[in-house]
Scaffold this motif. Structure first.
Motif, PDB file in Angstrom:
ATOM      1  N   VAL A  91       0.833  -1.201   0.000  1.00 15.13           N
ATOM      2  CA  VAL A  91       0.000   0.000   0.000  1.00 15.13           C
ATOM      3  C   VAL A  91       0.871   1.255   0.000  1.00 15.13           C
ATOM      4  CG1 VAL A  91      -1.635   1.350   1.383  1.00 15.13           C
ATOM      5  CG2 VAL A  91      -1.958  -1.114   1.098  1.00 15.13           C
ATOM      6  N   GLY A  92       1.931   1.255   0.819  1.00 19.21           N
ATOM      7  CA  GLY A  92       2.726   2.458   1.006  1.00 19.21           C
ATOM      8  C   GLY A  92       3.419   2.946  -0.244  1.00 19.21           C
ATOM      9  N   GLY A  93       4.192   2.080  -0.871  1.00 21.41           N
ATOM     10  CA  GLY A  93       4.943   2.494  -2.053  1.00 21.41           C
ATOM     11  C   GLY A  93       4.043   2.927  -3.185  1.00 21.41           C
ATOM     12  N   LEU A  94       2.998   2.135  -3.455  1.00 21.27           N
ATOM     13  CA  LEU A  94       2.103   2.478  -4.554  1.00 21.27           C
ATOM     14  C   LEU A  94       1.414   3.816  -4.300  1.00 21.27           C
ATOM     15  CD1 LEU A  94      -0.012   0.426  -6.836  1.00 21.27           C
ATOM     16  CD2 LEU A  94      -1.272   2.069  -5.448  1.00 21.27           C
ATOM     17  N   THR A  95       0.935   4.022  -3.083  1.00 15.85           N
ATOM     18  CA  THR A  95       0.210   5.258  -2.779  1.00 15.85           C
ATOM     19  C   THR A  95       1.115   6.478  -2.864  1.00 15.85           C
ATOM     20  OG1 THR A  95      -1.329   4.076  -1.325  1.00 15.85           O
ATOM     21  CG2 THR A  95      -1.144   6.461  -1.028  1.00 15.85           C
ATOM     22  N   LEU A  96       2.274   6.426  -2.235  1.00  8.71           N
ATOM     23  CA  LEU A  96       3.133   7.607  -2.176  1.00  8.71           C
ATOM     24  C   LEU A  96       3.639   8.026  -3.549  1.00  8.71           C
ATOM     25  CD1 LEU A  96       5.123   6.746   1.079  1.00  8.71           C
ATOM     26  CD2 LEU A  96       3.213   8.351   0.822  1.00  8.71           C
ATOM     27  N   GLY A  97       3.731   7.074  -4.483  1.00  2.00           N
ATOM     28  CA  GLY A  97       4.134   7.425  -5.842  1.00  2.00           C
ATOM     29  C   GLY A  97       2.987   7.922  -6.705  1.00  2.00           C
ATOM     30  N   GLY A  98       1.756   7.768  -6.237  1.00  3.76           N
ATOM     31  CA  GLY A  98       0.582   8.210  -6.998  1.00  3.76           C
ATOM     32  C   GLY A  98      -0.540   7.206  -6.939  1.00  3.76           C
ATOM     33  N   GLY A  99      -0.281   5.993  -7.440  1.00  4.04           N
ATOM     34  CA  GLY A  99      -1.261   4.923  -7.339  1.00  4.04           C
ATOM     35  C   GLY A  99      -2.212   4.846  -8.513  1.00  4.04           C
ATOM     36  N   ILE A 100      -1.806   4.135  -9.585  1.00  3.07           N
ATOM     37  CA  ILE A 100      -2.675   3.954 -10.749  1.00  3.07           C
ATOM     38  C   ILE A 100      -3.131   2.505 -10.821  1.00  3.07           C
ATOM     39  CG2 ILE A 100      -1.525   5.811 -12.001  1.00  3.07           C
ATOM     40  CD1 ILE A 100      -0.130   3.688 -13.714  1.00  3.07           C
ATOM     41  N   GLY A 101      -4.342   2.304 -11.383  1.00  2.00           N
ATOM     42  CA  GLY A 101      -4.867   0.953 -11.493  1.00  2.00           C
ATOM     43  C   GLY A 101      -6.265   0.938 -12.081  1.00  2.00           C
ATOM     44  N   TYR A 102      -6.975  -0.152 -11.826  1.00  4.91           N
ATOM     45  CA  TYR A 102      -8.261  -0.404 -12.467  1.00  4.91           C
ATOM     46  C   TYR A 102      -9.318   0.653 -12.177  1.00  4.91           C
ATOM     47  CZ  TYR A 102      -6.611  -5.165 -13.465  1.00  4.91           C
ATOM     48  OH  TYR A 102      -5.919  -6.252 -13.926  1.00  4.91           O
ATOM     49  N   LEU A 103      -9.211   1.350 -11.053  1.00  2.00           N
ATOM     50  CA  LEU A 103     -10.246   2.314 -10.665  1.00  2.00           C
ATOM     51  C   LEU A 103      -9.842   3.756 -10.930  1.00  2.00           C
ATOM     52  CD1 LEU A 103     -11.459   0.731  -7.291  1.00  2.00           C
ATOM     53  CD2 LEU A 103     -12.318   0.342  -9.618  1.00  2.00           C
ATOM     54  N   THR A 104      -8.737   3.975 -11.649  1.00  5.74           N
ATOM     55  CA  THR A 104      -8.227   5.335 -11.873  1.00  5.74           C
ATOM     56  C   THR A 104      -9.246   6.217 -12.579  1.00  5.74           C
ATOM     57  OG1 THR A 104      -5.926   4.613 -11.894  1.00  5.74           O
ATOM     58  CG2 THR A 104      -6.426   6.686 -13.016  1.00  5.74           C
ATOM     59  N   ARG A 105      -9.876   5.710 -13.624  1.00  4.37           N
ATOM     60  CA  ARG A 105     -10.802   6.539 -14.397  1.00  4.37           C
ATOM     61  C   ARG A 105     -12.086   6.815 -13.606  1.00  4.37           C
ATOM     62  NH1 ARG A 105     -12.978   5.757 -18.932  1.00  4.37           N
ATOM     63  NH2 ARG A 105     -12.356   7.752 -19.846  1.00  4.37           N
ATOM     64  N   ALA A 141       2.867  17.026  -0.346  1.00  3.82           N
ATOM     65  CA  ALA A 141       4.063  16.388  -0.892  1.00  3.82           C
ATOM     66  C   ALA A 141       3.977  14.867  -0.882  1.00  3.82           C
ATOM     67  CB  ALA A 141       5.292  16.844  -0.115  1.00  3.82           C
ATOM     68  N   LEU A 142       3.366  14.313   0.162  1.00  4.22           N
ATOM     69  CA  LEU A 142       3.231  12.854   0.239  1.00  4.22           C
ATOM     70  C   LEU A 142       2.419  12.300  -0.920  1.00  4.22           C
ATOM     71  CD1 LEU A 142       2.504  12.064   4.001  1.00  4.22           C
ATOM     72  CD2 LEU A 142       4.653  11.755   2.776  1.00  4.22           C
ATOM     73  N   ARG A 143       1.508  13.084  -1.436  1.00  2.05           N
ATOM     74  CA  ARG A 143       0.617  12.605  -2.504  1.00  2.05           C
ATOM     75  C   ARG A 143       1.315  12.702  -3.856  1.00  2.05           C
ATOM     76  NH1 ARG A 143      -4.557  16.035  -1.384  1.00  2.05           N
ATOM     77  NH2 ARG A 143      -2.978  17.441  -0.496  1.00  2.05           N
ATOM     78  N   GLY A 144       2.245  11.761  -4.056  1.00  2.00           N
ATOM     79  CA  GLY A 144       2.989  11.672  -5.307  1.00  2.00           C
ATOM     80  C   GLY A 144       4.485  11.827  -5.146  1.00  2.00           C
ATOM     81  N   GLY A 145       4.930  12.330  -3.981  1.00  2.00           N
ATOM     82  CA  GLY A 145       6.359  12.605  -3.782  1.00  2.00           C
ATOM     83  C   GLY A 145       7.187  11.418  -3.353  1.00  2.00           C
ATOM     84  N   GLY A 146       6.598  10.235  -3.289  1.00  2.00           N
ATOM     85  CA  GLY A 146       7.348   9.031  -2.951  1.00  2.00           C
ATOM     86  C   GLY A 146       7.790   9.006  -1.500  1.00  2.00           C
ATOM     87  N   GLY A 147       8.816   8.208  -1.230  1.00  2.00           N
ATOM     88  CA  GLY A 147       9.282   8.012   0.139  1.00  2.00           C
ATOM     89  C   GLY A 147      10.310   9.017   0.597  1.00  2.00           C
ATOM     90  N   THR A 158      -1.800  18.215  -6.047  1.00  2.00           N
ATOM     91  CA  THR A 158      -0.964  17.213  -5.392  1.00  2.00           C
ATOM     92  C   THR A 158       0.406  17.278  -6.065  1.00  2.00           C
ATOM     93  OG1 THR A 158      -1.473  15.422  -6.948  1.00  2.00           O
ATOM     94  CG2 THR A 158      -2.973  15.698  -5.064  1.00  2.00           C
ATOM     95  N   ALA A 159       1.344  16.502  -5.558  1.00  2.00           N
ATOM     96  CA  ALA A 159       2.688  16.497  -6.162  1.00  2.00           C
ATOM     97  C   ALA A 159       2.703  15.849  -7.548  1.00  2.00           C
ATOM     98  CB  ALA A 159       3.667  15.776  -5.233  1.00  2.00           C
ATOM     99  N   TRP A 160       1.698  15.027  -7.841  1.00  2.00           N
ATOM    100  CA  TRP A 160       1.597  14.361  -9.158  1.00  2.00           C
ATOM    101  C   TRP A 160       1.317  15.420 -10.212  1.00  2.00           C
ATOM    102  CZ3 TRP A 160       0.989   8.991 -10.803  1.00  2.00           C
ATOM    103  CH2 TRP A 160       0.466   8.834 -12.079  1.00  2.00           C
ATOM    104  N   SER A 161       2.249  15.615 -11.116  1.00  2.00           N
ATOM    105  CA  SER A 161       2.186  16.728 -12.061  1.00  2.00           C
ATOM    106  C   SER A 161       1.463  16.398 -13.361  1.00  2.00           C
ATOM    107  CB  SER A 161       3.615  17.194 -12.383  1.00  2.00           C
ATOM    108  OG  SER A 161       3.637  18.115 -13.440  1.00  2.00           O
TER     109      SER A 161
END
Length: 465
Positions: A142-156, A191-197, A372-375
């Protein structure tokens, strides 16, 4: 290999005694297993592995590492392909014992321990007919995927994982534990929302969940000769489709075993893995024109519990495989770009190697690029070129194919990359390109919360000089 036999000039006995969890040192029984991560290509030898049972253990481990000048890596699920959950001669803060999911069905909020996997979360939320946007492999942390952004089946349908993050508990480099949300330390929450660890160790996440139980989903596969017309249709379709309909495009080799029919075994094909979250009574009607226009050679699309979709490909991509990836964000697929993708998608070097184009539009587009940090809120896809094989002898082969394929398709990209798809080697400029004009703000926040760059085993954002 001799690194495993090194001696160190610190005394870890006090740390060992203070932990509710477990401290594993080089040479201890269990060390060889504990040092390994998901990617079998990563071969790091840490001095210490602190298997933390709670936030107090994390504080103790971080404090010990800081006082003894040790490099620190943070491991949630250990799934990061660049091996960021491991380090040589340092201390791994292993969160795998902080593994819990607590669902409040009344508020549709979910508290998740920092060492949980998405399979843990799916199991807990499904009982209440709820789901949180995550990835496509349930063993992912959960941690790594979320902090980097988190894409998947429910993104759209629901946005990125970070778009559904409400709060987090974070252990900082100075050993403090703070809670961040929209009202508290809001700069760090941004920053946590996309800024990684980069900013600390997240010991707990709080998410909002969505009413999703059964989806109409699964793969459709076609012969490679259909790829040009299919991909040209798909590039228009997925930009106009309702948010309820998600599908990522893939070039793949069909695994030689059930449930795949024997006549397709080991065949290089193209496909779309669908996930429809709309009313089930409309599902057949939604897919009927697709099936009529492009009759698939294989059609496994139908009603399925969301956790079953999330774990569908887990058996293929278990731990220990050799992995090498390169990736890009993509805004448009020109006819020329499609030709290049098909060329390299027809030359997959192993059964597990693949090229995926994950849609990151729909609900994800309705969040501003500075919110968010996700650009890359203007990207249509997050593309990844995956070299994967069980045999270490094929390491060079898959690396060479990935690099050659990426060199060919990169000129058609938007420039940056989803940081969770990056390897460790890609460098500062690539990180900056992935955050674009959010990078300076991230660097300022890094300077505030981690001025010495203590947390640097990541896609590193350097503190301001």
């Amino acid at each position: 290999m001799a690194t495993a036999q090194r001696t160190y000039d610190f005394d870890a006995s006090a740390l060992k005694a203070s932990l509710r969890g477990e401290l594993i040192q080089a040479g201890d029984e269990g060390y060889e297993t504990a040092r390994k991560v998901y990617n079998g290509m990563i071969d790091k030898y840490p001095a210490l592995i602190a298997r933390c049972a709670d936030a107090a253990d994390v504080i103790a481990a971080v404090t010990f590492a800081r006082e003894n000048g040790l490099l620190v890596s943070i491991r949630g699920g250990g799934h990061n392909v660049g091996g960021l959950g491991a380090c040589d001669d340092g201390l791994i803060v292993d969160l795998s014992l902080i593994r819990y999911t607590r669902v409040d069905p009344a508020t549709r909020t979910v508290r998740v321990g920092g060492g949980s996997t998405w399979g843990d979360v799916d199991h807990a939320t499904h009982a209440f007919s709820l789901a949180i946007p995550s990835g496509v492999i349930s063993t992912t942390g959960v941690g790594g995927l979320t902090l980097g952004g988190g894409i998947g089946y429910l993104t759209r349908k629901c946005g990125l994982a970070i778009d559904n993050l409400i709060a987090a508990d974070v252990v900082l480099s100075d050993g403090r534990l703070i809670t961040v949300d929209e009202q508290h330390h809001e700069d760090l929450f941004w920053a946590l929302r996309g800024g990684g660890g980069n900013f600390g160790v997240v010991t707990e996440f709080v998410f909002k969940a969505h009413p999703i139980h059964t989806v109409y989903a699964g793969p459709m596969l076609w012969e490679m000769e259909r790829a040009p017309e299919l991909l040209k249709w798909y590039r228009e379709f997925i930009t106009q489709a309702p948010d309820d309909l998600y599908g990522f495009f893939a070039f793949l080799i069909v695994p030689p075993g059930p449930p795949f029919p024997e006549h397709l075994h080991n065949k290089n094909m193209c496909g779309i893995v669908w996930c429809y979250t709309g009313p089930m009574e409309l599902a057949e009607t939604t897919f009927k024109p697709i099936r009529e226009q492009f009759p698939p050679a294989l059609d496994f699309v139908g009603p399925i519990p969301y956790p079953a979709l999330q774990s569908m490909f887990d058996p293929l991509y278990g731990p220990g495989l050799q992995h090498y990836w390169k990736a890009d964000f993509v805004r448009e697929l020109s006819d020329e770009a499609i030709e290049v993708y098909i060329k390299h998608g027809s030359q997959l070097p192993s059964m597990l190697s693949t090229i995926h184009l994950y849609p990151v539009n729909g609900a994800a587009h309705r969040v501003g690029k500075h919110d968010t940090a996700w650009s890359y809120r203007d990207a249509t896809w997050s593309e990844v070129i995956v070299g994967a094989d069980a045999d270490p002898a094929n390491k060079d082969r898959i690396i060479n194919w990935v690099r050659a394929s990426w060199d060919a398709v990169h000129p058609y990209s938007a420039g940056g990359v989803y940081v969770n798809f990056m390897m460790e080697e890609e460098g500062d400029e690539r990180v900056k390109a992935s955050y674009r004009d959010n990078y300076t703000r991230l660097a300022a926040i890094k300077s505030k919360y981690d001025p010495a760059n203590f947390f640097r085993v990541n896609q590193n954002i350097k503190p301001l000089p």
